[in-house]
Design an enzyme around this catalytic site. Structure first.
Site, PDB file in Angstrom:
ATOM      1  N   ASP A   1       0.831  -1.213   0.000  1.00  0.00           N
ATOM      2  CA  ASP A   1       0.000   0.000   0.000  1.00  0.00           C
ATOM      3  C   ASP A   1       0.862   1.258   0.000  1.00  0.00           C
ATOM      4  OD1 ASP A   1       0.430  -1.277   2.640  1.00  0.00           O
ATOM      5  OD2 ASP A   1      -0.318   0.617   3.423  1.00  0.00           O
TER       6      ASP A   1
ATOM      7  N   ASP B   1       5.022   8.029   1.450  1.00  0.00           N
ATOM      8  CA  ASP B   1       4.840   7.692   2.862  1.00  0.00           C
ATOM      9  C   ASP B   1       6.154   7.568   3.621  1.00  0.00           C
ATOM     10  OD1 ASP B   1       2.173   7.894   2.733  1.00  0.00           O
ATOM     11  OD2 ASP B   1       1.711   5.779   2.964  1.00  0.00           O
TER      12      ASP B   1
END
Ligand code: AMP
Ligand code: MG
Length: 494
Positions: free
Chosen positions: A255, A265
């Site tokens: 993800d 991220d």
């Protein structure tokens, strides 16, 4: 704030939400009383066409937290799944982020503006939907540092305090990072629909992705095989760039892997000081799954998970599809190695790959691994070595035997190069950064910011914005952590 929406100048163009019904849920940011911008990227804002000069600080802060609607934007949270540390989670999604929108920037390029920490969404799964100031500033800083290093990454547009507290191990200031990416389509986005057996949706997403990121592939005999190759190639190149600069992402779950090949991220990520292929800094990565030297294997594994979602599109015959996917995934390693070797050659002043170069590069890496040498300082010092001054480089080693042996081989190899010394020095200094986000300095800057002192953060950001250009007075930014800093551990950016 009495207004209900703000004119931003941004040219919103919602292709994702218009074309991909079922891939998101409408969601807006939490209403805030007094948000406050603490970092703002004017150059990037200009590129995006954001009229920040026409907005008050208050309006800008509301806009960048999602607290007030931007005219023309219909924010939403994306759904996705993901393999987290090897185990599959069928339902993740933006639990604390919203897509403010896609914009067509001033160069005609489509980009996502994403707000992280903006409050709960339908995918929050019990989480508070928020982010604390430290992780928000880290994401902003690391995105900009990677960009300046020339590594594809989401970029920091703004960091804004929400004016509210968030509960972590203690009460912290809440904040929102506004980040910009060429898209937020993840391997996990494909996995979400594939795992539910919704193959039509996978096809829709694959077609959308091809259109958005790889339009040239529509002409291919099988565009989906071409897509798999393109994603694999971008991943391989990206990870080679991480390893070459000593970056450990820390949480390479599917993800957190973009299809566009951008780093995304920045949670428990870190840069190495001493070279160590086993370097792993994340407190949750106990097995070292995502350690420095493991990253290419993990990226290949992730790409295999992507390939699985495409199987029915690769061939009608499942056996054949598996064979195609397997062959393409096996190519990951040689492609990665080629990028890594070309990068390593550039780092040591060699232009073209010749036979023996792989061995030469590995001999060096083995020496650095054993001698615990500061990776960034070592490579940066090579331009001085080329210039005849090897003293500084020697001083990085406790025992110089291995380095000396390599040095002879390297000198012999350099004889085959045709560039002038000046050109080689320039080229070395353009690929070997002097300033990287040193962990101790990042921590120092974030801690000061938590106590309302933004000077160290601003200084570090300005240093990292030109990582290849040596400037006087910045010596401390080029040094590894002092001994007393101890082994570094990072915590997930929640
Ligand atoms: P990350 O580790 O930030 O990549 O997040 C993994 C997943 O957990 C994503 O689906 C996030 O949206 C979700 N998540 C992380 N932190 C929070 C939070 N504080 N509230 C809600 N969801 C969260
Ligand atoms: Mg994530």
């Amino acid at each position: 704030m009495t207004k209900t929406s703000i004119k931003t100048g941004l040219n919103f163009d919602a292709s994702y939400s218009e074309q991909l019904e079922g891939f998101y849920a409408s969601s807006s940011g939490e209403k805030l009383k007094a948000p406050k911008v603490i970092a703002f990227n004017e150059l990037l804002a200009d590129e995006l066409g954001l009229n920040y000069k026409d907005l008050s600080q208050d309006e800008l802060a509301h806009l960048l937290t999602g607290s007030i609607k931007a005219e023309g934007s219909n924010p939403f949270a994306q759904v996705y799944a993901g393999h987290q540390f090897g185990g599959f989670s069928p339902q993740l999604g933006d639990g604390r982020a919203i897509m403010l929108g896609e914009v067509i920037d001033s160069n005609g390029i489509r980009r996502d503006i994403h707000l992280k920490g903006s409050g709960q969404t339908p995918f929050s799964r019990g989480g508070d939907g928020k982010a604390a100031i430290g992780p928000v500033l880290r994401e902003y800083l690391l995105g900009e540092a990677m960009y300046a290093l020339g590594i594809p990454a989401t970029r920091g547009l703004a960091a804004t305090l929400t004016g509210e507290k968030v509960m972590r191990d203690k009460l912290l200031d809440g904040a929102v990072v506004a980040r910009v990416a060429s898209s937020h389509i993840r391997t996990g986005t494909f996995q979400y629909f594939a795992a539910r057996g919704e193959q039509e949706q996978v096809k829709l997403l694959a077609d959308y992705t091809i259109n958005r990121h790889f339009p040239e592939l529509t002409e291919s005999e099988n565009p989906y095989i071409a897509l798999l190759r393109a994603v694999r190639d971008r991943q391989a190149e990206l990870i080679s760039q991480w390893v070459l600069v000593g970056f450990v992402h820390g949480v390479m779950n599917t993800d957190n892997m973009t299809i566009s090949g951008e780093t995304i991220d920045f949670g428990p990520c870190a840069f190495i000081d001493n070279y160590d292929e086993n370097a792993s800094f994340s407190s949750i990565d106990r097995q070292g799954r995502y350690a420095l030297g493991n990253q290419p294997y993990m990226a290949q594994w992730n790409t295999a998970r992507f390939a699985e979602t495409l199987l029915p599109l690769l061939d009608d015959d499942n056996e054949k599809a598996i064979t195609i996917a397997t062959e393409e995934i096996q190519e990951f390693t040689p492609i990665y190695q080629k990028h890594w070797l070309q990068g390593m050659n550039n780092k040591i002043g060699l232009s073209q790959i010749q036979s023996g170069d792989f061995e030469l590069a590995n001999e060096l890496i083995a020496a650095l691994q054993v001698e615990n040498v500061d990776y960034t300082q070592f490579f940066r010092s090579l331009s001085e070595v080329i210039n005849g001054d090897v003293q500084k480089t020697y001083e990085l080693f406790e025992n110089t035997d291995k380095f000396e042996k390599w040095y002879k081989n390297w000198n012999n190899r350099l004889l085959l190069e045709s560039s002038s010394i000046e050109a080689t020095i320039e080229s070395l200094n353009s690929v070997n950064p002097i300033y990287i986000p040193r962990n101790h300095l990042v921590e120092e800057a974030l801690q000061a910011a938590e106590e309302d002192d933004f000077k160290p953060f601003e200084k570090l950001l300005s240093v990292l914005t030109s990582p290849y250009e040596e400037r006087t007075g910045l010596e401390k930014f080029a040094n590894p952590a002092p001994k007393g800093f101890g082994p570094y551990k990072t915590f997930c950016g929640t």
